[in-house]
Write a protein that holds these residues in place. Sequence first.
Motif, short mmCIF file in Angstrom:
data_model
loop_
_atom_site.label_atom_id
_atom_site.label_comp_id
_atom_site.label_asym_id
_atom_site.label_seq_id
_atom_site.Cartn_x
_atom_site.Cartn_y
_atom_site.Cartn_z
N UNK A 55 5.88 0.16 -5.69
CA UNK A 55 5.95 1.35 -4.84
C UNK A 55 6.64 0.98 -3.53
N UNK A 56 7.15 2.01 -2.90
CA UNK A 56 7.74 1.80 -1.57
C UNK A 56 6.73 2.18 -0.51
N UNK A 57 6.86 1.59 0.70
CA UNK A 57 7.92 0.68 1.11
C UNK A 57 7.59 -0.76 0.75
N UNK A 58 8.63 -1.57 0.83
CA UNK A 58 8.47 -3.02 0.76
C UNK A 58 9.55 -3.62 1.63
N UNK A 59 9.25 -4.75 2.22
CA UNK A 59 10.25 -5.44 3.03
C UNK A 59 10.39 -6.88 2.56
N UNK A 60 11.57 -7.44 2.82
CA UNK A 60 11.84 -8.86 2.60
C UNK A 60 12.52 -9.38 3.85
N UNK A 61 12.06 -10.53 4.33
CA UNK A 61 12.70 -11.13 5.49
C UNK A 61 12.43 -12.63 5.52
N UNK A 62 13.32 -13.34 6.17
CA UNK A 62 13.15 -14.78 6.31
C UNK A 62 12.34 -15.09 7.56
N UNK A 63 11.38 -16.00 7.44
CA UNK A 63 10.58 -16.46 8.57
C UNK A 63 10.67 -17.98 8.65
N UNK A 64 10.00 -18.54 9.65
CA UNK A 64 10.04 -20.00 9.79
C UNK A 64 9.43 -20.70 8.59
N UNK A 65 8.55 -20.02 7.88
CA UNK A 65 7.86 -20.64 6.75
C UNK A 65 8.42 -20.23 5.40
N UNK A 66 9.50 -19.46 5.39
CA UNK A 66 10.10 -19.05 4.12
C UNK A 66 10.29 -17.55 4.04
N UNK A 67 10.50 -17.07 2.84
CA UNK A 67 10.74 -15.64 2.64
C UNK A 67 9.43 -14.88 2.63
N UNK A 68 9.36 -13.85 3.46
CA UNK A 68 8.19 -12.99 3.52
C UNK A 68 8.48 -11.71 2.74
N UNK A 69 7.57 -11.34 1.87
CA UNK A 69 7.64 -10.07 1.16
C UNK A 69 6.34 -9.32 1.44
N UNK A 70 6.46 -8.07 1.83
CA UNK A 70 5.28 -7.25 2.12
C UNK A 70 5.49 -5.85 1.57
N UNK A 71 4.38 -5.22 1.17
CA UNK A 71 4.37 -3.81 0.82
C UNK A 71 3.17 -3.18 1.52
N UNK A 72 3.01 -1.89 1.36
CA UNK A 72 2.00 -1.06 2.03
C UNK A 72 2.47 -0.75 3.46
N UNK A 73 2.74 0.52 3.69
CA UNK A 73 3.36 0.92 4.96
C UNK A 73 2.49 0.56 6.17
N UNK A 74 1.18 0.79 6.09
CA UNK A 74 0.33 0.47 7.22
C UNK A 74 0.34 -1.01 7.55
N UNK A 75 0.27 -1.85 6.53
CA UNK A 75 0.29 -3.30 6.74
C UNK A 75 1.62 -3.74 7.35
N UNK A 76 2.71 -3.19 6.84
CA UNK A 76 4.03 -3.55 7.37
C UNK A 76 4.16 -3.13 8.83
#
Length: 225
Positions: A55-76
């Motif tokens: 389900x959407x949304x989901x994000x992907x981004x690079x951080x100091x510790x690697x690739x971050x993937x998150x879903x759930x709009x409130x958490x993001x």
Amino acid sequence: MIKLHHVQYGRSFRVLWLLEEIGVETFGGLEVIEHRIGTKEMADSELGRVSPAVRIPAIEMETETGTLAMSESGAIVEYLTERFAPSLGRGVDDSERAAYLQWIHYAETQASLIENLNLQMVFLRPPAKPSPSVIKLQVARLKQTLRGLEAGLQHEWLLESGFSAADVMQGFNLFAAPFFVRMDEFPKISAYKARMEQRAAHQRSVAREGAQRFYAQSFYPVPEA
């Protein structure tokens, strides 16, 4: 660059708007991956790799510790605010912290009702028919959440101290709710929505979205029994 898995004017609008408030240049740019809700495309795509519920949304981004993937709009929204725009959040020692969290999650109570109405009124196709009793109940529940929001709007924004990510969480809700609820009895919400629409970041998000393609009519009344 941050990637946003997105459906036009869905819950992911919250994240899109927040990214514009923060400034997409903070992330080195923004890539929006558009998905087509109501089709097999989401299930067949790579979305499940970053969103366990596909389900959407989901994000992907690079951080100091690697690739971050998150879903759930409130958490993001909470994560991005705490990490990149603390002025839009309220810290653990802030006197408005409890109210901030309450409104963040209140928005999802509303959104779940809107989602159910979308499923019943927009996605169902003949010969399937929405249940008038169920629709009437869902609309009544959505109206009650709007009454709660109307009563809670004692200031220009949800919090006395000013605009916050809690207001961003309402962006999807106040776009979608008028398709199912007549808004005449909610003057504070109407003025609140107008203030949202005056924000430059909101305007950039809407410009990126373009004309909505989801709703086939301007209002969906409760069907006759």
